[in-house]
Write a protein that holds these residues in place. Structure first.
Motif, PDB file in Angstrom:
ATOM      1  N   ALA A  45      40.767  19.039  31.001  1.00  0.00           N
ATOM      2  CA  ALA A  45      40.530  19.150  32.545  1.00  0.00           C
ATOM      3  C   ALA A  45      41.143  17.902  33.150  1.00  0.00           C
ATOM      4  O   ALA A  45      41.952  18.073  34.245  1.00  0.00           O
ATOM      5  CB  ALA A  45      39.178  19.562  32.932  1.00  0.00           C
ATOM      6  N   GLU A  46      40.670  16.962  32.628  1.00  0.00           N
ATOM      7  CA  GLU A  46      41.263  15.535  33.477  1.00  0.00           C
ATOM      8  C   GLU A  46      42.600  15.341  33.224  1.00  0.00           C
ATOM      9  O   GLU A  46      43.367  14.908  34.425  1.00  0.00           O
ATOM     10  CB  GLU A  46      40.418  14.313  32.851  1.00  0.00           C
ATOM     11  N   VAL A  47      43.366  15.656  32.141  1.00  0.00           N
ATOM     12  CA  VAL A  47      44.790  15.332  31.952  1.00  0.00           C
ATOM     13  C   VAL A  47      45.414  16.375  32.750  1.00  0.00           C
ATOM     14  O   VAL A  47      46.453  15.966  33.235  1.00  0.00           O
ATOM     15  CB  VAL A  47      44.996  15.492  30.407  1.00  0.00           C
ATOM     16  N   MET A  48      44.960  17.812  32.468  1.00  0.00           N
ATOM     17  CA  MET A  48      45.806  18.763  33.290  1.00  0.00           C
ATOM     18  C   MET A  48      45.685  18.255  34.887  1.00  0.00           C
ATOM     19  O   MET A  48      46.918  18.510  35.500  1.00  0.00           O
ATOM     20  CB  MET A  48      44.908  20.043  33.220  1.00  0.00           C
ATOM     21  N   ASP A  49      44.551  17.928  35.529  1.00  0.00           N
ATOM     22  CA  ASP A  49      44.844  17.927  36.801  1.00  0.00           C
ATOM     23  C   ASP A  49      45.511  16.635  37.294  1.00  0.00           C
ATOM     24  O   ASP A  49      46.224  16.661  38.223  1.00  0.00           O
ATOM     25  CB  ASP A  49      43.283  17.422  37.362  1.00  0.00           C
ATOM     26  N   ALA A  50      45.591  15.535  36.513  1.00  0.00           N
ATOM     27  CA  ALA A  50      46.529  14.411  36.697  1.00  0.00           C
ATOM     28  C   ALA A  50      48.051  14.738  36.488  1.00  0.00           C
ATOM     29  O   ALA A  50      48.787  14.512  37.364  1.00  0.00           O
ATOM     30  CB  ALA A  50      45.953  13.030  35.891  1.00  0.00           C
ATOM     31  N   SER A  51      48.152  15.766  35.478  1.00  0.00           N
ATOM     32  CA  SER A  51      49.723  15.790  35.169  1.00  0.00           C
ATOM     33  C   SER A  51      50.096  16.594  36.274  1.00  0.00           C
ATOM     34  O   SER A  51      51.451  16.633  36.613  1.00  0.00           O
ATOM     35  CB  SER A  51      49.628  16.506  33.696  1.00  0.00           C
ATOM     36  N   ILE A  52      49.501  17.847  36.510  1.00  0.00           N
ATOM     37  CA  ILE A  52      49.815  18.714  37.593  1.00  0.00           C
ATOM     38  C   ILE A  52      50.133  18.335  38.923  1.00  0.00           C
ATOM     39  O   ILE A  52      51.247  18.387  39.563  1.00  0.00           O
ATOM     40  CB  ILE A  52      48.837  20.073  37.654  1.00  0.00           C
ATOM     41  N   ARG A  53      49.310  17.054  39.363  1.00  0.00           N
ATOM     42  CA  ARG A  53      49.426  16.627  40.526  1.00  0.00           C
ATOM     43  C   ARG A  53      50.760  15.510  40.646  1.00  0.00           C
ATOM     44  O   ARG A  53      51.452  15.445  41.233  1.00  0.00           O
ATOM     45  CB  ARG A  53      48.017  15.521  40.821  1.00  0.00           C
ATOM     46  N   LYS A  54      50.959  14.776  39.477  1.00  0.00           N
ATOM     47  CA  LYS A  54      52.037  14.268  39.312  1.00  0.00           C
ATOM     48  C   LYS A  54      53.343  14.788  39.393  1.00  0.00           C
ATOM     49  O   LYS A  54      54.511  14.502  39.972  1.00  0.00           O
ATOM     50  CB  LYS A  54      52.048  13.232  38.217  1.00  0.00           C
ATOM     51  N   LEU A  55      53.361  15.947  38.397  1.00  0.00           N
ATOM     52  CA  LEU A  55      54.601  16.699  38.290  1.00  0.00           C
ATOM     53  C   LEU A  55      54.965  17.299  39.696  1.00  0.00           C
ATOM     54  O   LEU A  55      56.104  17.557  40.293  1.00  0.00           O
ATOM     55  CB  LEU A  55      54.475  17.807  37.370  1.00  0.00           C
ATOM     56  N   ARG A  56      53.923  17.777  40.562  1.00  0.00           N
ATOM     57  CA  ARG A  56      54.237  18.536  42.004  1.00  0.00           C
ATOM     58  C   ARG A  56      54.847  17.399  42.804  1.00  0.00           C
ATOM     59  O   ARG A  56      55.607  17.557  43.434  1.00  0.00           O
ATOM     60  CB  ARG A  56      52.905  18.591  42.451  1.00  0.00           C
ATOM     61  N   GLU A  57      54.178  16.179  42.621  1.00  0.00           N
ATOM     62  CA  GLU A  57      55.099  14.882  43.422  1.00  0.00           C
ATOM     63  C   GLU A  57      56.375  14.824  43.087  1.00  0.00           C
ATOM     64  O   GLU A  57      57.446  14.740  43.860  1.00  0.00           O
ATOM     65  CB  GLU A  57      54.278  13.606  43.171  1.00  0.00           C
ATOM     66  N   LEU A  58      56.813  14.715  41.480  1.00  0.00           N
ATOM     67  CA  LEU A  58      58.115  14.720  40.958  1.00  0.00           C
ATOM     68  C   LEU A  58      59.093  15.668  41.784  1.00  0.00           C
ATOM     69  O   LEU A  58      60.460  15.678  42.173  1.00  0.00           O
ATOM     70  CB  LEU A  58      58.140  14.716  39.731  1.00  0.00           C
ATOM     71  N   ILE A  59      58.478  16.851  41.680  1.00  0.00           N
ATOM     72  CA  ILE A  59      59.493  18.018  42.123  1.00  0.00           C
ATOM     73  C   ILE A  59      59.568  18.112  43.645  1.00  0.00           C
ATOM     74  O   ILE A  59      60.708  18.320  44.094  1.00  0.00           O
ATOM     75  CB  ILE A  59      58.566  19.439  41.801  1.00  0.00           C
ATOM     76  N   GLN A  60      58.574  17.760  44.603  1.00  0.00           N
ATOM     77  CA  GLN A  60      58.931  17.639  45.771  1.00  0.00           C
ATOM     78  C   GLN A  60      59.554  16.483  46.514  1.00  0.00           C
ATOM     79  O   GLN A  60      60.265  16.657  47.406  1.00  0.00           O
ATOM     80  CB  GLN A  60      57.349  17.448  46.431  1.00  0.00           C
ATOM     81  N   GLN A  61      59.766  15.509  45.559  1.00  0.00           N
ATOM     82  CA  GLN A  61      61.000  14.656  45.702  1.00  0.00           C
ATOM     83  C   GLN A  61      62.307  14.931  45.615  1.00  0.00           C
ATOM     84  O   GLN A  61      63.442  14.356  46.052  1.00  0.00           O
ATOM     85  CB  GLN A  61      60.669  13.199  45.023  1.00  0.00           C
ATOM     86  N   GLU A  62      62.469  16.142  44.401  1.00  0.00           N
ATOM     87  CA  GLU A  62      63.634  16.573  44.259  1.00  0.00           C
ATOM     88  C   GLU A  62      64.066  17.494  45.332  1.00  0.00           C
ATOM     89  O   GLU A  62      63.749  18.769  45.101  1.00  0.00           O
ATOM     90  CB  GLU A  62      63.968  17.130  42.690  1.00  0.00           C
ATOM     91  N   LYS A  63      64.501  17.292  46.570  1.00  0.00           N
ATOM     92  CA  LYS A  63      64.683  18.237  47.775  1.00  0.00           C
ATOM     93  C   LYS A  63      65.311  19.352  47.273  1.00  0.00           C
ATOM     94  O   LYS A  63      65.009  20.493  48.057  1.00  0.00           O
ATOM     95  CB  LYS A  63      65.480  17.168  48.815  1.00  0.00           C
ATOM     96  N   GLU A  64      66.412  19.329  46.352  1.00  0.00           N
ATOM     97  CA  GLU A  64      67.204  20.616  46.446  1.00  0.00           C
ATOM     98  C   GLU A  64      66.472  21.497  45.220  1.00  0.00           C
ATOM     99  O   GLU A  64      67.372  22.557  44.851  1.00  0.00           O
ATOM    100  CB  GLU A  64      68.593  20.083  45.724  1.00  0.00           C
TER     101      GLU A  64
END
Length: 309
Positions: A45-64
């Motif tokens: 649960a801990e790793v999933m939450d942190a990883s999903i949150r970080k991946l979401r941030e990375l995707i949102q930075q990739e504007k296209e």
């Protein structure tokens, strides 16, 4: 043999004698599966939450790059093969969608109609039973039963990708992986000519590095002298992991059964259950039951790149 629906209106293919093919898109709940996910994929649960949150941030930075960042099941599909390391998952995700942005190639606009002949001729098949480790089994005919004038290699690869994208949505397959059994019986020069080196390089690199599927084994049967010529085209592009997961069994199914139990295989591979010579179009009917999910997938990716292609 026909497409049927169970009491919950879930579709499945009934091959008779109790042999059925169905998809399972539900998250696994068994204790053993959860323990395996924690051990092999760092899925806690801990790793999933942190990883999903970080991946979401990375995707949102990739504007296209347009992706469903709030869909947890979708995010897990890319995080699981990279053991929940978000940076590695993001690199794979970008490469995966760059490939899908290439029009008329191996993974764009995948539909049952686009691979109709490969399905009908059963050049690529999804076997109904998983192996003893819970892995999906894909079977390919790359010799006498493959009419490469009717089904060119591009359609074979596209059909393979369509089936992998389908089972790749199953959480159990994301956890346990996929194995291939490939039959090269009576491979000919006309078959080999379907795979020029540049095409092979792209396909192999995509499979090894850019696809969110855990390929756990590639088992070759009926590999005779012509196969050695064919394999020379592929060998320069194989990385260490895939090289270690390719097994040559010749005509001896006993060797194959050391990796995949006979109970998990049809009789034409020395297994214990019968799989009739079915009309492959029924697999297309099964996949079309999930058509909306594939249509939704086509909305994702590098939209601007697709328009410029």
């Amino acid at each position: 043999m026909a497409l049927r629906y169970d009491e919950l209106k879930a579709p499945f293919v009934d091959f008779g004698s109790g042999v059925k093919l169905r998809l399972n898109l539900e998250e696994f709940t068994e204790v053993t599966s959860k323990e395996k996910a924690a051990s092999e994929l760092r899925e806690t649960a801990e790793v999933m939450d942190a990883s999903i949150r970080k991946l979401r941030e990375l995707i949102q930075q990739e504007k296209e790059l347009n992706l469903p960042v709030d869909d947890e099941a979708y995010m897990k599909r890319f995080l699981r093969p990279k053991k929940y390391y978000p940076e590695s998952s993001f690199d794979m995700m970008k490469a995966f969608y760059r490939m899908k942005a290439r029009q008329n190639f191996i993974s764009d606009q995948l539909t049952t109609k686009s691979v109709q002949h490969a399905l009908e001729d059963r050049v690529v098949q999804l076997l109904p039973k998983r192996d003893q480790h819970g892995r999906r089994i894909l079977y390919m005919e790359m010799g006498a039963k493959w009419n490469c004038t009717k089904v060119p290699s591009l359609e074979v690869i596209r059909c393979t990708n369509l089936l992998m994208e389908t089972v790749g949505r199953e959480p159990a397959t994301q956890l346990n992986g996929i194995v291939f059994v490939i039959n090269f019986d009576k491979l000919s020069l006309s078959h080999i000519s379907q795979f020029p080196p540049k095409f092979v390089k792209t396909v192999v690199e995509h499979g090894q590095k850019h696809s969110p599927y855990r390929i756990k084994g590639i088992h070759i049967v009926n590999n005779a002298r012509m196969f050695n010529i064919f394999f020379k085209i592929f060998k320069p592009f194989l990385g260490k992991k895939w090289s270690q997961r390719i097994f040559l069994h010749g005509v001896e199914f006993k060797s194959l059964h050391e990796h995949i139990d006979a109970d998990c295989l049809p009789s034409f591979l020395g297994g214990t259950y019968e799989l009739p010579a079915y009309d492959g179009a029924v697999i297309g009917e099964l996949l079309d039951c999930y058509k909306e999910k594939f249509e939704e997938e086509e909305k994702y990716g590098y939209v601007s790149e697709v328009k410029q292609s």
